[in-house]
Design a protein around this motif. Structure first.
Motif, mmCIF file in Angstrom:
data_model
loop_
_atom_site.group_PDB
_atom_site.id
_atom_site.type_symbol
_atom_site.label_atom_id
_atom_site.label_comp_id
_atom_site.label_asym_id
_atom_site.label_seq_id
_atom_site.Cartn_x
_atom_site.Cartn_y
_atom_site.Cartn_z
ATOM 1 N N LEU A 64 0.784 -3.074 -12.933
ATOM 2 C CA LEU A 64 0.356 -1.900 -13.691
ATOM 3 C C LEU A 64 -1.088 -1.554 -13.356
ATOM 4 O O LEU A 64 -1.458 -0.384 -13.268
ATOM 5 C CB LEU A 64 0.498 -2.181 -15.185
ATOM 6 C CG LEU A 64 0.369 -0.924 -16.021
ATOM 7 C CD1 LEU A 64 1.715 -0.270 -16.186
ATOM 8 C CD2 LEU A 64 -0.243 -1.222 -17.365
ATOM 9 N N ILE A 65 -1.906 -2.577 -13.153
ATOM 10 C CA ILE A 65 -3.315 -2.336 -12.848
ATOM 11 C C ILE A 65 -3.446 -1.565 -11.542
ATOM 12 O O ILE A 65 -4.148 -0.550 -11.475
ATOM 13 C CB ILE A 65 -4.086 -3.668 -12.782
ATOM 14 C CG1 ILE A 65 -4.178 -4.278 -14.188
ATOM 15 C CG2 ILE A 65 -5.473 -3.456 -12.205
ATOM 16 C CD1 ILE A 65 -4.859 -5.608 -14.229
ATOM 17 N N SER A 66 -2.736 -2.020 -10.496
ATOM 18 C CA SER A 66 -2.905 -1.331 -9.217
ATOM 19 C C SER A 66 -2.295 0.071 -9.256
ATOM 20 O O SER A 66 -2.834 0.995 -8.659
ATOM 21 C CB SER A 66 -2.336 -2.157 -8.064
ATOM 22 O OG SER A 66 -1.023 -2.534 -8.342
ATOM 23 N N GLN A 67 -1.198 0.244 -10.009
ATOM 24 C CA GLN A 67 -0.644 1.594 -10.164
ATOM 25 C C GLN A 67 -1.692 2.543 -10.725
ATOM 26 O O GLN A 67 -1.912 3.642 -10.215
ATOM 27 C CB GLN A 67 0.524 1.588 -11.157
ATOM 28 C CG GLN A 67 1.800 0.948 -10.669
ATOM 29 C CD GLN A 67 2.853 0.918 -11.779
ATOM 30 O OE1 GLN A 67 2.961 1.844 -12.569
ATOM 31 N NE2 GLN A 67 3.620 -0.145 -11.842
ATOM 32 N N ASN A 68 -2.360 2.099 -11.793
ATOM 33 C CA ASN A 68 -3.323 2.965 -12.464
ATOM 34 C C ASN A 68 -4.583 3.186 -11.646
ATOM 35 O O ASN A 68 -5.123 4.289 -11.626
ATOM 36 C CB ASN A 68 -3.695 2.383 -13.828
ATOM 37 C CG ASN A 68 -2.684 2.774 -14.882
ATOM 38 O OD1 ASN A 68 -2.674 3.902 -15.338
ATOM 39 N ND2 ASN A 68 -1.801 1.845 -15.227
ATOM 40 N N MET A 78 8.301 -2.134 -15.117
ATOM 41 C CA MET A 78 9.405 -2.657 -14.312
ATOM 42 C C MET A 78 9.194 -2.404 -12.827
ATOM 43 O O MET A 78 9.903 -2.938 -11.994
ATOM 44 C CB MET A 78 10.713 -2.017 -14.769
ATOM 45 C CG MET A 78 11.178 -2.572 -16.106
ATOM 46 S SD MET A 78 12.852 -2.086 -16.491
ATOM 47 C CE MET A 78 12.702 -0.349 -16.713
ATOM 48 N N ARG A 79 8.233 -1.549 -12.495
ATOM 49 C CA ARG A 79 8.011 -1.226 -11.086
ATOM 50 C C ARG A 79 7.492 -2.456 -10.342
ATOM 51 O O ARG A 79 6.831 -3.318 -10.933
ATOM 52 C CB ARG A 79 6.999 -0.087 -10.961
ATOM 53 C CG ARG A 79 7.520 1.216 -11.494
ATOM 54 C CD ARG A 79 6.745 2.367 -10.913
ATOM 55 N NE ARG A 79 7.327 3.631 -11.358
ATOM 56 C CZ ARG A 79 6.798 4.397 -12.312
ATOM 57 N NH1 ARG A 79 5.672 4.028 -12.887
ATOM 58 N NH2 ARG A 79 7.383 5.507 -12.663
ATOM 59 N N PRO A 80 7.790 -2.510 -9.035
ATOM 60 C CA PRO A 80 7.407 -3.710 -8.282
ATOM 61 C C PRO A 80 5.925 -3.775 -7.923
ATOM 62 O O PRO A 80 5.531 -4.588 -7.111
ATOM 63 C CB PRO A 80 8.266 -3.609 -7.026
ATOM 64 C CG PRO A 80 8.511 -2.149 -6.856
ATOM 65 C CD PRO A 80 8.553 -1.567 -8.222
ATOM 66 N N ARG A 81 5.094 -2.922 -8.501
ATOM 67 C CA ARG A 81 3.648 -3.033 -8.297
ATOM 68 C C ARG A 81 3.016 -3.281 -9.655
ATOM 69 O O ARG A 81 3.519 -2.783 -10.667
ATOM 70 C CB ARG A 81 3.063 -1.743 -7.704
ATOM 71 C CG ARG A 81 3.612 -1.369 -6.351
ATOM 72 C CD ARG A 81 3.071 -2.276 -5.244
ATOM 73 N NE ARG A 81 3.869 -2.119 -4.041
ATOM 74 C CZ ARG A 81 4.910 -2.891 -3.726
ATOM 75 N NH1 ARG A 81 5.290 -3.851 -4.533
ATOM 76 N NH2 ARG A 81 5.588 -2.694 -2.619
ATOM 77 N N TYR A 96 -1.391 7.255 -5.861
ATOM 78 C CA TYR A 96 -2.601 7.950 -5.408
ATOM 79 C C TYR A 96 -2.314 9.447 -5.315
ATOM 80 O O TYR A 96 -3.063 10.273 -5.817
ATOM 81 C CB TYR A 96 -3.014 7.377 -4.055
ATOM 82 C CG TYR A 96 -4.046 8.196 -3.330
ATOM 83 C CD1 TYR A 96 -5.391 8.091 -3.651
ATOM 84 C CD2 TYR A 96 -3.665 9.082 -2.320
ATOM 85 C CE1 TYR A 96 -6.336 8.845 -2.990
ATOM 86 C CE2 TYR A 96 -4.602 9.840 -1.657
ATOM 87 C CZ TYR A 96 -5.939 9.722 -1.991
ATOM 88 O OH TYR A 96 -6.859 10.482 -1.335
ATOM 89 N N ARG A 97 -1.163 9.790 -4.699
ATOM 90 C CA ARG A 97 -0.805 11.205 -4.544
ATOM 91 C C ARG A 97 -0.578 11.869 -5.892
ATOM 92 O O ARG A 97 -0.958 13.011 -6.104
ATOM 93 C CB ARG A 97 0.478 11.327 -3.717
ATOM 94 C CG ARG A 97 0.234 11.119 -2.258
ATOM 95 C CD ARG A 97 1.263 11.889 -1.445
ATOM 96 N NE ARG A 97 1.157 11.504 -0.052
ATOM 97 C CZ ARG A 97 2.152 10.974 0.639
ATOM 98 N NH1 ARG A 97 3.325 10.789 0.056
ATOM 99 N NH2 ARG A 97 1.985 10.654 1.885
ATOM 100 N N ALA A 98 0.028 11.108 -6.807
ATOM 101 C CA ALA A 98 0.281 11.690 -8.135
ATOM 102 C C ALA A 98 -1.042 12.062 -8.806
ATOM 103 O O ALA A 98 -1.173 13.130 -9.399
ATOM 104 C CB ALA A 98 1.056 10.697 -9.000
ATOM 105 N N GLY A 99 -2.028 11.181 -8.672
ATOM 106 C CA GLY A 99 -3.337 11.460 -9.256
ATOM 107 C C GLY A 99 -3.981 12.666 -8.602
ATOM 108 O O GLY A 99 -4.510 13.560 -9.259
ATOM 109 N N LEU A 143 0.834 -1.198 0.000
ATOM 110 C CA LEU A 143 0.000 0.000 0.000
ATOM 111 C C LEU A 143 0.872 1.253 0.000
ATOM 112 O O LEU A 143 0.539 2.244 -0.639
ATOM 113 C CB LEU A 143 -0.938 0.000 1.205
ATOM 114 C CG LEU A 143 -2.118 -0.963 1.055
ATOM 115 C CD1 LEU A 143 -2.970 -0.953 2.298
ATOM 116 C CD2 LEU A 143 -2.955 -0.608 -0.161
ATOM 117 N N ILE A 144 1.998 1.184 0.718
ATOM 118 C CA ILE A 144 2.893 2.358 0.729
ATOM 119 C C ILE A 144 3.373 2.650 -0.687
ATOM 120 O O ILE A 144 3.408 3.796 -1.129
ATOM 121 C CB ILE A 144 4.084 2.120 1.682
ATOM 122 C CG1 ILE A 144 3.599 2.211 3.129
ATOM 123 C CG2 ILE A 144 5.188 3.155 1.446
ATOM 124 C CD1 ILE A 144 4.628 1.793 4.147
#
Lengths: 271, 277
Positions: A108-112, A103-106, A17-20, A10-11
């Protein structure tokens, strides 16, 4: 080796979330115009519906006050949850930034999804502005019972999950074709008209009703609002919530399926 | 004398430049066939939503402020066609914020053609073809059904009114685009204006009571887009709280609004600071 627990996950997502959230607040003037715009539109909407009902108490079984309140609330919700830009995904695909995202460790779906949740929270002041205007003109009704209120809040959360998932699903078209402007607009049309954001689905012609019932869009805005106005009770209420939940699950599975296929499609230009 | 000659040759130069720029923009837009089609369908859908919306309303309510289905449908068709008259030639103005932020405007200023001309020919607004298809299609369907005895004079009035209505919208958007030279982002303001026009300019505007109507006529001149000329054609000028002659000359309102918009735009260019400096 970092421990991958729910809280570390979640961190990681909090940044998106903040970027959005910040993408909405970055241009203050945009936010202010958004608020002013919805205030004007809420006021005009109240007048349009009152004039429509001029001399009639009920049309299609719906009273004037309910129709006015529905239109105002629908406009407010739509302004918050359906931003002009659904997701930054298509742009990131076009520019090749998607390579870094993957390449990020999260996932893509949860990032978006985290990012679009941030956008929605950032846009809340716009909806609040419209709501205040509607209240000032006496165009908003509270739910009849506490149960209706609680149920419609739950239903709204499910509606928002539905919208976020479909938005991302539609944005993923970008993996197959770079020119998705037309697709996005078609979807915008479908979602604003068929979700009941513009017009309560009570007013839709009878032949269209069964089709609408089988589409995911009615679970976005029409379902929570019809609960808000106390038109669903008992088993029907539970049924509505169950259908909404069902759609979220189905759409999420579709999203994952689309993503699994998309992974094989990605060709980062120049890489 | 010499001044008129230079003015004329400047106009000729601008026409030549716009021909070249337009050809390039449309050729670029037509390169991808699939996106060409889907974008046009998108354009139809975007404005078509409003047509469906009003259709559903009229099927349940049958009268809006004394206007029946055929009146409203005609008013709506006029506003859609006017919108097409704006968006086909001027649609690219929408991207002025990006043009400034990405530094394109700096390049435009160095070229031997007007800045405004280069901005509106930045790309060909394909989606606008969808608007045109829908707008003129709706007009072809609903104008014959409207309670109007069509005479050649009325057809000419309609044509002039559509151009005038398109110029009203173009003028308003040009005015707002001028603000982009001073503030970083005006997109939301321009979307707001576009959206308000899309949602509300197809109604009989006197429904928004006296003050509402007067502000929609003289402050935010939305009434000139379709409503005022429509009252002339439909013989409903007696509903207006303003003198009827104003409705008769309303097609000229577009020229006024566009002139104001373009003058403001050109004045604001002076305050332009390149984002890269």
């Amino acid at each position: 080796m970092p421990v991958d627990t729910l809280s570390t996950r979640l961190i990681g997502l909090r940044g998106f979330y903040r970027a959005g959230y910040r993408s909405v607040l970055a241009y203050r003037s945009d936010l202010l115009f958004g608020i002013a715009g919805l205030v004007i539109q809420a006021a005009l909407t109240v007048i349009v519906w009152r004039v429509l009902y001029d001399g009639q108490d009920e049309v299609a079984g719906v009273g004037s006050a309910t129709a006015v309140a529905y239109a105002v609330l629908g406009a407010c919700i739509q302004a918050v949850v359906m931003p002009w830009q659904f997701s930054s995904l298509p742009q990131r695909v076009i520019r090749g930034q998607i390579g870094v995202d993957m390449m990020r460790p999260r996932s893509l779906i949860s990032q978006n999804l985290a990012q679009s949740l941030g956008t929605i929270v950032g846009r809340l002041p716009i909806g609040a502005g419209g709501l205040v205007a509607g209240l000032a003109l006496g165009g908003v009704q509270a739910p009849h019972t506490l149960l209706d209120l609680v149920a419609s809040v739950v239903s709204m959360a499910l509606g928002i999950a539905n919208i976020m998932t479909i938005n991302l699903l539609v944005s993923m078209t970008a993996f197959w074709t770079l020119e998705i402007g037309g697709v996005l607009i078609l979807y915008r049309f479908a979602s604003s008209f068929l979700s009941g954001a513009l017009i309560p689905l009570w007013f839709m012609p009878a032949w269209l009703q069964p089709i609408l019932d089988w589409l995911p869009f009615q679970a976005q805005i029409y379902a929570p609002l019809s609960i808000w106005f106390g038109t669903r009770h008992g088993a029907e209420l539970l049924g509505t919530l169950a259908v909404q939940l069902g759609w979220v699950v189905v759409l999420f599975l579709l999203l994952q399926a689309a993503w699994r296929r998309a992974v094989h499609k990605v060709v980062v230009l120049g890489g | 004398m010499a001044e008129t000659v230079t003015a004329l040759s400047a106009v000729r130069e601008d026409l030549r430049a716009s021909r070249i720029l337009l050809r390039a923009a449309w050729r670029a837009a037509l390169t991808y066939r699939v996106s060409f089609l889907s974008t046009i369908i998108g354009g139809v859908a975007l404005q078509g939503t409003q047509l469906l919306f009003i259709g559903v309303l009229l099927s349940k309510f049958s009268v809006i402020h004394g206007w029946r289905l055929n009146d409203i449908a005609f008013l709506f068709a006029m506003r859609l066609a006017s919108h097409a008259v704006y968006v086909v030639p001027f649609g690219a103005l929408f991207s002025i914020d990006q043009a400034i932020q990405q530094g394109d405007v700096d390049r435009y200023l160095l070229r031997p053609a007007g800045l405004y001309l280069q901005l509106i020919t930045r790309y060909a607004p394909l989606m606008a073809l969808g608007d045109a298809l829908l707008g003129f299609g709706a007009l072809a369907i609903f104008a014959p059904r409207a309670p109007v005895d069509w005479t050649p004079a009325k057809v000419v009035f309609l044509a002039v009114a559509l151009i005038g209505g398109g110029l009203v919208e173009s003028g308003m958007q040009t005015f707002l685009a001028g603000l982009s030279f001073r503030t970083t982002s005006t997109t939301s303001l321009r979307i707001l204006v576009d959206d308000t026009i899309t949602r509300f300019s197809g109604y009989p505007l006197t429904m928004f009571n006296r003050w509402g109507f007067l502000s929609l006529t003289f402050v935010f001149p939305m009434a000139f887009i379709a409503y005022l000329p429509a009252t002339v054609l439909l013989g409903r000028t007696d509903q207006l709280p303003i003198p009827a002659w104003l409705a008769y000359v309303s097609p000229l309102g577009g020229l006024v609004v566009f002139t104001v918009g373009l003058t403001f735009f050109n004045r604001m260019i002076r305050g332009y600071n390149s984002p890269g400096s």
